[in-house]
Design an enzyme around this catalytic site. Structure first.
Site, PDB file in Angstrom:
ATOM      1  CG  ASP A 332      42.513  25.302  55.358  1.00 23.63           C
ATOM      2  OD1 ASP A 332      41.950  24.115  56.495  1.00 23.63           O
ATOM      3  OD2 ASP A 332      43.432  24.737  56.735  1.00 23.63           O
ATOM      4  CE1 TYR A 416      47.650  26.770  63.087  1.00 18.78           C
ATOM      5  CE2 TYR A 416      48.274  27.430  60.620  1.00 18.78           C
ATOM      6  CZ  TYR A 416      48.573  26.755  61.489  1.00 18.78           C
ATOM      7  OH  TYR A 416      49.806  25.899  62.350  1.00 18.78           O
TER       8      TYR A 416
END
Lengths: 709, 709
Positions: A332, A416
């Site tokens: 990420d 997320y």
């Protein structure tokens, strides 16, 4: 990001130039202009990264020491690190721009298997392009979705598998897009949770050219078989937005009030850099595209502790071995960016109490400065009791509460969320906290399998599978405990063998210390109470002469399950050990390597550690890995309660006593707590007062109340 | 305890009789009178325990079900469990008194190697007696302490070693007393930290007869050698009381305010029993001499979860193998009592916000009721963000904060404090938290060894050794997850072997479940992500058909280091495994056995587990062990910052969605947070405002503020 152009709001305070100051709006524009100046006018640059290139430690460390000592630190050239494509092509360049001399110092095309991170503009363009593509529309048509249904796409980082898939070999940059739809009964609700309606169609798109590469059909059973598309079967929605709930009405307000203001101060050390002072701590806060929040030059009571602290990357490999899920593995930070994905934190929502907000400025794909307001919130919180003792002879109790300073940032990566905080306390402890929340990246499951256990995930909703996945965080610690020249050791508690003289009763144990002498990966071992510490052999504790140190307290994790030959394993260069120690080297900032997107491995912390560098020179970097194996629960849908992980850095024989001994005791005169029992303590009276709704609270807020039942 | 006789304050609310109600003042008196009635008038009973004997599960479980259903639960006789000595002798009895029929149902003398807990009156009497003893005074005289010095003694549980020591064999009850003195320069300070001045003399006293058994001289070097006593050498003090410090002046007040009152309600289910309702949770709270706080009949949203929850015991074995330290091993619940040692919590000191205090009534050694005010505080706290999602397409964020309800109790066992809490949240999580603080039990060290590493401890102050020791907590969980008839399982994540069809890329993994079929000790295994769960095979999740369950999340610990033949190991029957599972049996409440003081083992959870009972009947009890190996730091002296441990009970496929979905979102209108940046965000303006001392805070407390920079 809110896309608004950057204002010069902060220039009101006379801007200072500092080697660690995040790039300013002007410097971002300057960098982009200098790069564009290297090419013909018809070349349109798609900028991926325009960020501060921090000075070499050999230059910066003395600068910071001089600055702290009040001496003239001299000047260090400002530099920008720039990554860009020729827009619409796979032609990728990496450049270094000297902002002080206005010169491009390097500008090189990057080789194969190196790809830049995704960006927000890109994923929106990819979604738009694929939904407009007739081939995709043709596949969707086979699902015979209810009239008015709205399909949405989550473009995902493609990942790596090293195989030719159809006509496509993954040396090219691509995105694997997962399709969902909003609740077909309520398609106009823009915030409908589409993850409750995953569709079995997954187009692969070239995000650089926006071309459709191919369309994958997803396996929706228990094995790898792919079935022909059939009409969609009705399934229920699962919404997280409050208007879709019957909300609780009995949770009374709880407020944090600081009538005399906050205990911390914030100064600009540069136009955008912030220097925070709180309870003997002082440190500089930076913000960049990739790591988001970064701490520099952390001191306690003017004693050096940490040269640089940041989350260096994350890896999230999935368990599902079936095509195309076998490639699902996100980094990420490297693939997206904790800075560019940072939330605009809202007052009274993301933090409680008296809050200072730090904003940032980053670059868009055109090299234009983008304002990132409220990316870090700074506030104090109470964390219960820090220490207490009651003398049973006098019944006198002394209680000190644990006040904490929190720097929080939140990033959204598509489905997320990660809530990331540095937490300081008054006892010299520094904690890094990660909270995982948001929505599972779901995949479609045959409705008739809803009640059947699934080998690769948990059924979290009818027709919805939440795939098993692991989360690995890598916290990079560049220490300067009591100054530079540190050593990493671990201590273990070991039983002493029975011995008629020394251990006749078999109860004895002692502590054994092991020095980490060369770079490598190291593991926790609760069975020996193995405890990693960064010590300074040259500085001795005034009380007992031990080398001063800081302990690194790490929660245990299951190492990556993907086998050593898999791309998941090769690419997640930090997911196999809780601790990596490397010898400091310029440019080695990111555990997964500088370019994680569709990486092949060989460029991250595992590879650096394999150099087996001697650590005798005393410049170790400690990489702390922690995480969870997320086996989803039904309770994690449609949005999951936080899974919280904490790494604590705690002084060990660093101070000459409990450093929080001088914190004022906890007293009612200051805390103004409210006694709900009331004078006669009768339950009836109390319940009545409660139902009267806090008149009590108001009444006693004057500190008139007295303790005890 | 404050020693005041119990008032009948609470009788104002019509007292209800309930099988789980803690003994009332009247019942305590009644029990003592009935026991005394069994003996001639010249027998003076020294009562050690007069506590509720809880009904058998076979009786109580149906009672609680009927009560909840609003049916008449019928009546269950009230019984008291009584342990007492004939005062001044070792003649120990255990009795059961039926309070409903006013009959003594059993009253038996206990055999060898069974000894009652210590009590507060006793340790004060022991200290007084030994300091007055000429032999002890003669030894102290050899130290030539400064004129006016005040010596104090900490009587310690003697422990066990099975050897004859001098003329004394440890089948008799004894106390090993450690001597200290107050700062000789300030001996009139009653709260001077005497642990900074440990003396090498350790008298052994019979606490029943107050006779001096012998005087041990302590080893003060690096090995077991004992040197003749020599004159005391000057050493510096180390005080923790605030008047001895230069206190910080820059920590601004932080208050928790609930203008509408608290969200929980408290009812009496009996005269002293409290029923608490909060955010769909409801449970009964009891309080007794040994365990202190106990929870019964815990439900969420009227769904049964836990039949009984309590801390069952603690063990703290020390590492020093030298005489007499080799016996140093405390069982703070069994040897003393978490109830009888509970602090009287003070408003605004031990908790923050709007607090309800629960009081208790226990018995003194004469069988008189003793009022124990404020032994449990109940309050709400904010614990940051519980869940959040931002839709990147609309930029709409939904944030829900994690509100918690805390039940906290604090016990002081001589030098040491434990802060113990049950913490409930709005997502169905129940956390047990233990914080260790207080003062190390120190031992004397030759001053010239202060800078020398010590094999069995850390030098925390000149001439002061903080010995290594392990802390083991044992949390007893008697579950009724979705009703009685539970099964304990553990799940592990395991890699799938490479397979050309199923796992061609080597990334796949799945979850394997193992059922715990018979009683025994079980270990954690982070390498397999081993996760223990209590499930109800008869109740299936509505969404995915999985057996509903609750996960038991346990921090790893180092098992006891004392070898298997040692008395430390034999006695700490729970310190060798993180998880014990036994089949429910009446009376098996305490992991270390009913009588831990100078125990020889064979009477606790390890012994029960060794029955290898089948758990097929579905009535398991789960014993969760957690703790720390405390290798003291200089920072732990003179009083230690908390070491915090948490065990979390978390729903897994128990609910049909995120149970906190209906919690109202976090909003500024409710939270009234304060933006410290100010309108123009200029640093100067903000700093000015801060130094103006929170005028800002007041100004904005009206919720007039708006978010964002």
């Amino acid at each position: 990001m809110d896309g608004k152009p950057a204002t010069d709001r902060l220039d009101a305070s006379r801007p200072k130039v500092h080697p660690l100051g995040p790039l300013t709006a002007h410097e971002i524009t300057q960098s982009a202009d200098l790069i564009r100046g290297c090419w013909p006018h018809d070349i349109d640059c798609h900028f991926k990264v325009i960020t501060l290139l921090e000075p070499a430690k050999v230059e910066l460390a003395p600068y910071l020491v001089a600055e702290r000592a009040g001496r003239d630190p001299g000047n260090i050239d400002r530099r920008a690190f720039v990554v860009y494509y020729f827009r619409g092509t796979h032609n990728l360049h990496e450049a270094v721009v000297n902002l002080t001399t206005s010169k491009v110092e390097s500008n090189a095309r990057l080789g194969p298997f190196m790809h830049a991170n995704g960006d927000g503009e890109e994923i929106i363009a990819v979604e738009k392009a694929l939904l407009a593509h007739p081939d995709v529309q043709a596949e969707i048509a086979k699902l015979k979705l209810p009239k008015g249904s709205v399909v949405v796409a989550d473009p995902w980082i493609y990942g790596s598998d090293g195989i030719k898939d159809g006509s496509f070999y993954d040396d090219k940059r691509a995105m694997q897009c997962f399709l969902y739809m909003r609740d077909p009964r309520n398609p106009s609700e823009l915030d409908s949770c589409h993850y409750a309606f995953p569709l079995p169609i997954s187009p692969v798109v070239d995000p650089n050219t926006l071309e459709l590469i191919r369309i994958d059909i997803l396996p929706t059973g228990l094995d790898e078989k792919v079935k022909p598309l059939t009409p969609w079967q009705t399934a229920p929605p699962s919404e997280y937005i409050p208007e879709a709930q019957t909300l609780r009405t009995d949770l009374k307000p709880l407020r944090v009030v600081q009538p005399e203001g906050a205990s911390f101060t914030v100064e600009n050390f540069s136009e955008l850099g912030r220097l925070i002072r709180w309870q003997k701590w002082d440190f500089k806060v930076g913000f960049n595209q990739r790591e988001g929040m970064v701490l520099y030059d952390v001191h306690y009571d003017n004693k050096p502790l940490f040269y640089r602290l940041s989350l260096s990357d994350m890896a999230i490999p999935y368990a599902d071995p079936r095509h195309p899920f076998h490639r699902k593995a996100a980094f990420d930070l490297g693939d997206a960016g904790a800075g560019i994905m940072a939330n605009n934190l809202q007052l009274g929502c993301d933090c409680l109490g008296s809050i200072y907000y730090i904003g940032g400025i980053l670059a868009d794909s055109y090299g234009k400065p983008v304002n990132m307001p409220n990316v870090i919130c700074v506030h104090e919180q109470d964390a219960g009791i820090l220490w207490k003792h009651t003398n049973y002879r006098t019944n006198r109790a002394v209680v000190v509460r644990n006040r904490e300073l929190v720097l929080q940032t939140i990033l959204t990566v598509s489905n997320y969320e990660y809530i990331l905080s540095f937490i300081f306390n008054t006892a010299g402890d520094l904690t890094y906290e990660a909270r995982a929340t948001g929505i599972l990246s779901t995949q479609p499951l045959d409705l008739d399998l809803t009640m059947t256990p699934h080998p690769f995930g948990t059924v979290v909703h009818p027709g919805v599978l939440g795939g098993f996945h692991q989360h690995f965080f890598s916290l990079r610690i560049d220490p300067m405990v009591a100054g530079h020249g540190n050593t990493v050791v671990y201590d273990e508690a070991v039983a002493i063998p029975r011995d008629p003289e020394l251990n006749p009763h078999g109860v004895g144990y002692t502590v054994r210390r092991t020095e980490v002498q060369s770079s490598g990966g190291y593991d926790l071992d609760p069975s020996t109470n193995r405890s990693f510490k960064v010590i300074n052999p040259a500085v001795r504790n005034a009380v007992n002469g031990a080398a001063v140190g800081y302990k690194v307290m790490v929660p245990p994790m299951q190492a990556i399950l993907a086998d050593a030959d898999s791309f998941h394993h090769k690419r997640a260069e930090f997911a196999d050990h809780s601790i990596y120690v490397t010898r400091y080297a310029e440019g080695e900032l990111y555990a997964g390597g500088l370019y994680t997107n569709q990486s092949r491995g060989g460029t991250g912390v595992r590879s650096w550690a394999e150099r087996k560098d001697s650590l005798a020179e005393g410049d170790p970097v400690v990489w702390v890995q922690f995480g969870i194996n997320h086996i989803p629960r039904v309770e994690d849908f449609p949005v999951m309660p936080v899974e919280t992980l904490r790494v604590m850095l705690r002084p060990v024989n660093f101070f000459d006593r409990n450093p929080a001994l001088d914190v004022p005791p906890s007293e009612q005169e200051t805390n103004c707590s409210v006694n709900l029992n009331g004078a006669n303590g009768s339950v009836e009276a109390r319940l009545e007062r409660m139902t009267l709704g806090g008149e009590d609270g108001q009444m006693r807020y004057s500190c008139a109340s007295h303790g005890g039942v």
